[in-house]
Design a protein around this motif. Structure first.
Motif, PDB file in Angstrom:
ATOM      1  N   HIS A 103     -51.073 -46.176  20.115  1.00  0.00           N
ATOM      2  CA  HIS A 103     -51.071 -46.006  18.660  1.00  0.00           C
ATOM      3  C   HIS A 103     -51.435 -47.304  17.941  1.00  0.00           C
ATOM      4  O   HIS A 103     -51.108 -48.398  18.401  1.00  0.00           O
ATOM      5  N   ASP A 104     -52.125 -47.179  16.780  1.00  0.00           N
ATOM      6  CA  ASP A 104     -52.488 -48.363  15.974  1.00  0.00           C
ATOM      7  C   ASP A 104     -51.241 -49.004  15.364  1.00  0.00           C
ATOM      8  O   ASP A 104     -51.195 -50.206  15.162  1.00  0.00           O
ATOM      9  N   ASN A 105     -50.257 -48.167  15.051  1.00  0.00           N
ATOM     10  CA  ASN A 105     -49.040 -48.691  14.423  1.00  0.00           C
ATOM     11  C   ASN A 105     -48.170 -49.313  15.512  1.00  0.00           C
ATOM     12  O   ASN A 105     -47.711 -48.647  16.432  1.00  0.00           O
ATOM     13  N   MET A 106     -47.912 -50.631  15.382  1.00  0.00           N
ATOM     14  CA  MET A 106     -47.223 -51.342  16.458  1.00  0.00           C
ATOM     15  C   MET A 106     -45.813 -50.810  16.695  1.00  0.00           C
ATOM     16  O   MET A 106     -45.320 -50.790  17.810  1.00  0.00           O
ATOM     17  N   GLU A 107     -45.177 -50.363  15.605  1.00  0.00           N
ATOM     18  CA  GLU A 107     -43.814 -49.863  15.757  1.00  0.00           C
ATOM     19  C   GLU A 107     -43.797 -48.603  16.631  1.00  0.00           C
ATOM     20  O   GLU A 107     -42.973 -48.456  17.527  1.00  0.00           O
ATOM     21  N   VAL A 108     -44.760 -47.723  16.368  1.00  0.00           N
ATOM     22  CA  VAL A 108     -44.852 -46.490  17.163  1.00  0.00           C
ATOM     23  C   VAL A 108     -45.188 -46.855  18.611  1.00  0.00           C
ATOM     24  O   VAL A 108     -44.583 -46.347  19.559  1.00  0.00           O
ATOM     25  N   GLN A 109     -46.147 -47.756  18.770  1.00  0.00           N
ATOM     26  CA  GLN A 109     -46.594 -48.135  20.111  1.00  0.00           C
ATOM     27  C   GLN A 109     -45.432 -48.716  20.929  1.00  0.00           C
ATOM     28  O   GLN A 109     -45.215 -48.354  22.091  1.00  0.00           O
ATOM     29  N   HIS A 110     -44.664 -49.610  20.282  1.00  0.00           N
ATOM     30  CA  HIS A 110     -43.546 -50.253  20.971  1.00  0.00           C
ATOM     31  C   HIS A 110     -42.553 -49.197  21.455  1.00  0.00           C
ATOM     32  O   HIS A 110     -42.114 -49.207  22.609  1.00  0.00           O
ATOM     33  N   ARG A 111     -42.235 -48.239  20.547  1.00  0.00           N
ATOM     34  CA  ARG A 111     -41.248 -47.221  20.917  1.00  0.00           C
ATOM     35  C   ARG A 111     -41.765 -46.336  22.051  1.00  0.00           C
ATOM     36  O   ARG A 111     -41.021 -45.954  22.945  1.00  0.00           O
TER      37      ARG A 111
END
Length: 936
Positions: free
Chosen positions: A862-870
């Motif tokens: 995902h482009d959104n780092m928060e989503v990617q991290h989770r």
């Protein structure tokens, strides 16, 4: 030095915080001397008690706490402080009683539970020791010694205070009370009462109260020894503390006679047959005599009325015996009517306080409601009719005045009966004659009677048809402000009772502003008596229906302050009027939506379509709300909410809730509202009242809960009481905004503590929150998912995901695949939390939907780092949970994704992401599923 008790209190608090208890005591003592306000007095005594506890002066601490408790019996801080002081004084039984009260008021408070357990154990130990020791002689000597100190005029004040407090404490213990009683104590206490020294009188009366509580035989003996005449005489002295203490003593005796104390078995007294009925009647007769005695102060009269109000009508209508009420009607109804018929402006008026006549009307109402059948009600009516008839005399206007004033009093009590009395021969004619009289007092009484008669329930068509003409006439010709204002309110009321504001419009010839200005002037004029100023508020409650009036009113800070001040007095009508005026000014009434068809039709037939007044448009309303907040409306409302339920009706509560909701509209104002006690005040409004009222108050709570720090907005245990109102807004019958703000509030709460999460689960909120996670509406779905993300930290919530036979986990996995980023962040957060906490959910996740892998891969890229991290954390949890599962993952494209991320250069912006990917790869190596990375 400062002369303002509130400032002195603040100063005391500062010293206390700085551990300078000596100076704190000085500040509080000074404040106690200067202060006139009861509620503040309780706080001052309670705070001074805290200082004495710190200074280890326990007798003084107990005495101060008792004074606070006398003012408010359920003052939990004072009760707890007294319990601590009594424990230090070795009075374990009483310390236990106080702690028990605390625990009953706040059952969830661990501190109180702990204290109770500790004291219980200590008492048991003491009992075991006492059985071995011959200590009874000592107690007897102690009692004698105390009386010696108290009755000796030369004793030091300090010593006397200590002895007085010890005596009160002893009187509350069974053994102590019996000792005092057996050792001629009652006659010694009587001597103390006769000393004319207020402190000693108080100590004696409080000791007697303790001795009477819950002991029928002793209470009866004390009643006879002191004599009911004496008791009633002491109750009508001009010292408020003494008068109240005596009233409490009589209440304690009455409770025993009514058998409402704790049932006690004293073997040896069983033989004495007590004629309690006779004693109760004697007390009742004396209280009724007090009502009409010239010698009794206004305060004494109020105490007598309050005791009758409290003890005569049945507490429970299932109990069929209403003989006490019948007795009062036969022996004292005329006396109560006489009080209701008093005219404060007349020279021969009995001494009254501001509340006396209202309290008499309340008593008339309670007695009437306590009757069981028509013959009983007819008897009541006949007594009223005959008494009023005996007063009507066209030759003697003064006598007639009292008759009309009595009808007014009944109209403010049992209204239906008042309506019937208006129909009596001669009553209406007299009202008309009084209206036309030259004497101002005649007009005053007649106008008030007309006002009380003209409500929507009025059957007296005469009043509605002729009242307007009578009142206009009076309004125009009178020079007396008191009469003018009442006539004005009468016209306002008749206008709305007649179903139109016809009376008002016509009469004001379009200038409601002029009338309102007049009302505001009256309201601010402190040289006018409070009763008259209350009418001004009632006038404004009607006049603020006009938008021009609203704007002028909120600009007039002095008038607002004066209205808030009056709102603190305990009067049903005032609370309702103040609340109505505020609802009008904040436009928080339900607007009648205009039906579009009707508008078209009206245009077609050239009828007038009511336009919205420009000053009722949104920006004007917002401006008015800001002005009210600045004027301190929140503190006034918080004060109104504390009123007794007999005064604060459900209707008034609903109005107050509407105002609060309007005030909470702008998030920027919510901090101010919390700071002034708005959060706390909303809880009781959300818990009981009308349906609409509860919903409005709950919605206001949700607005506050959504953006405030819960520990600040609802300190202590209060926060747990807010959960239920918030959950009630998740109901699908509520509108979307209410659902949304309630979810935001619950999300905020769920992020605070596990205890709060448990409470949310207990209130059965989960199914509702899950419903909104399915919702088509983006914001609702997002809010519900965020709320769930905070709740899954809780073990019990996790268990529900683990349990079979539900789609909870599937729902969260699918939400991770949504297009809405905010929903994805929340859902991935929940899933990361669940898979970290419960290994079972790691494998279950791969079984609930075939799309799980695709969704997981999308999260990791995902482009959104928060989503990617989770997303990566979820992968890490799956790999760590189980080797088989790890193997399945390594065989998919996930391995490439992990490798691609893990091999990136270190980068502080996304280091946390790179690290999780590397951790995943390390785990796979540990499982022996991949070879160590070569830096290719």
């Amino acid at each position: 030095h400062m002369e303002d008790p509130i400032q002195l209190k603040e100063e005391g608090n500062k010293y206390f915080q700085a551990s300078d208890y000596e100076k704190a005591v000085q500040s509080y003592t000074q404040a106690i001397k200067l202060n006139k306000d009861k509620a503040l007095q309780a706080v001052l005594y309670r705070n001074r008690a805290a200082c004495f506890l710190k200074k280890e002066e326990y007798a003084k601490a107990a005495s101060d706490a008792s004074r606070a408790i006398d003012i408010n019996a359920s003052d939990i801080k004072a009760l707890y402080r007294r319990s601590q002081a009594l424990e230090k004084l070795g009075k374990l039984d009483q310390a236990f009683k106080d702690a028990q009260k605390c625990a009953t008021i706040e059952p969830r408070n661990k501190n109180f539970q702990e204290t109770l357990r500790r004291l219980g154990a200590d008492i048991q130990e003491k009992v075991n020791a006492r059985e071995a020791a011959p200590g009874s002689q000592i107690c007897y000597l102690r009692v004698q010694k105390m009386f010696e100190i108290l009755l000796d005029e030369n004793s030091e004040k300090e010593k006397q205070e200590k002895a007085a407090n010890n005596l009160i404490v002893l009187g509350r213990e069974e053994a102590g009370a019996e000792r005092i009683f057996q050792n001629n104590g009652v006659s010694l206490l009587l001597q103390l009462i006769e000393t004319k020294n207020a402190e000693l009188i108080l100590a004696a009366v409080r000791t007697l109260s303790g001795m009477c509580t819950g002991h029928k035989a002793r209470a009866t003996a004390i009643l006879h020894y002191l004599g009911i005449d004496n008791i009633c005489m002491w109750m009508s002295v001009d010292n408020e503390e003494i008068s109240l203490a005596v009233c409490n003593l009589l209440q304690a005796i009455t409770d025993c006679l009514l058998g409402q104390g704790k049932e006690e078995h004293h073997g040896k007294e069983e033989a004495v047959v007590l004629d309690t009925k006779k004693d109760l009647r004697m007390i009742t007769m004396r209280l009724l005599d007090m009502l009409v005695s010239k010698k009794v102060s206004g305060q004494g009269r109020d105490r007598a009325l309050n005791l009758l109000n409290k003890n005569i009508p049945r507490k429970d209508l299932k109990d069929h015996d209403n003989s006490r009420t019948i007795f009062v009607i036969d022996n004292g109804l005329k006396k109560i009517l006489k009080v209701a018929g008093q005219i404060p402006e007349m020279p021969d008026c009995l001494p009254l306080t501001e509340n006396t006549q209202l309290t008499a009307s309340v008593l008339l109402n309670k007695l009437y409601d306590d009757l069981r059948c028509d013959p009983e009600r007819d008897n009541y009516r006949v007594i009223c009719e005959e008494y009023i008839k005996s007063k009507i005399d066209p030759q003697d206007m003064d006598k007639t005045l009292h008759a009309i004033q009595m009808v007014s009093g009944v109209l403010q009590g049992p209204f239906d009966l008042g309506n019937k009395l208006l129909g009596m021969k001669g009553v209406m004619e007299m009202m008309v004659a009084l209206c036309g009289s030259e004497r101002e007092i005649d007009q005053l009484v007649a106008v008030e009677a007309l006002i009380h008669a003209s409500t929507k329930l009025s059957r007296a068509t005469f009043i509605i048809s002729n009242g307007v003409a009578l009142l206009k006439e009076i309004y125009k010709k009178t020079k007396n402000e008191k009469i003018k204002i009442r006539a004005l309110v009468g016209l306002c009321k008749l206008g709305s009772a007649g179903g139109t504001d016809y009376g008002l419009r016509q009469f004001a010839e379009g200038s409601t502003e002029k009338l309102a200005k007049q009302c505001r002037k009256w309201l601010c004029n402190t040289s006018i008596d409070a009763r008259t100023r209350k009418w001004a508020v009632e006038g404004l409650a009607y006049l603020t229906l006009d938008a021009d009036v609203k704007d002028d009113f909120v600009e007039d800070q002095l008038a607002l302050q004066a209205m808030f001040e009056l709102a603190k007095t305990s009067d049903k009508t005032i609370l309702y009027s103040v609340a109505s005026a505020l609802v009008n000014c904040t436009n928080s009434y339900d607007t009648k939506e205009l039906v579009p068809e009707l508008v078209q039709l009206a245009k077609f037939s050239k009828q007038h379509v009511p336009e919205e007044h420009p000053k009722d448009k949104k920006d004007f309303v917002v401006k008015r709300v800001k002005r009210l907040l600045k004027a301190g409306v929140v503190s006034a409302l918080a004060c109104m909410v504390k009123a007794d339920s007999a005064i604060l009706t459900d209707q008034s509560k609903e109005l107050i809730a509407r105002v609060f909701l309007a005030l909470c509209e702008d998030p920027k104002d919510r901090g101010t509202i919390v700071a002034q006690g708005g959060g706390k005040a909303l809880i009781p409004l959300a818990v009981e009242g009308t349906e609409v009222g509860k919903i409005k108050a709950s919605h206001a709570l949700a607005k506050i809960a959504a953006i405030s720090n819960p520990d600040m907005a609802f300190p202590g245990e209060r926060v747990y009481e807010v959960v239920k109102p918030l959950v009630s807004l998740l109901n699908t019958e509520r509108d979307g905004l209410q659902n949304y703000e309630a979810l935001l509030g619950l999300t905020n709460f769920a992020g605070r503590s596990d205890k709060l999460r448990m409470k949310i689960v207990k209130e059965r909120a989960l199914p509702d929150i899950e419903n909104y996670m399915f919702e088509n509406h983006d914001q609702l779905r997002q809010a519900a998912t965020e709320c769930m993300c905070n709740l899954v930290v809780n073990k019990e919530v996790q268990e529900r995901f683990v349990a079979d036979g539900n789609d909870r986990l599937k729902l969260v996995v699918l939400l991770c695949g949504e297009d809405d980023e905010k929903v994805q962040v929340a859902a991935a957060g929940a899933l990361a939390m669940l898979t970290a906490a419960q290994k079972k959910l790691c494998s279950k996740m791969t079984e609930v939907t075939t799309q799980w892998l695709e969704i997981l891969q999308r999260l990791c890229l995902h482009d959104n780092m928060e989503v990617q991290h989770r997303g990566l954390v979820i992968v890490f949890n799956l790999i760590s949970a189980d080797k088989e599962l790890a193997k399945r993952l390594v065989e998919t494209e996930l391995l490439e994704i992990l490798t691609y991320i893990g091999k990136q250069e270190d980068d502080p912006k996304k280091q946390h992401i790179i690290n999780v990917a590397r951790d995943c790869l390390t785990r796979c190596m540990d499982h022996g599923l991949i070879k160590p990375l070569s830096k290719a």
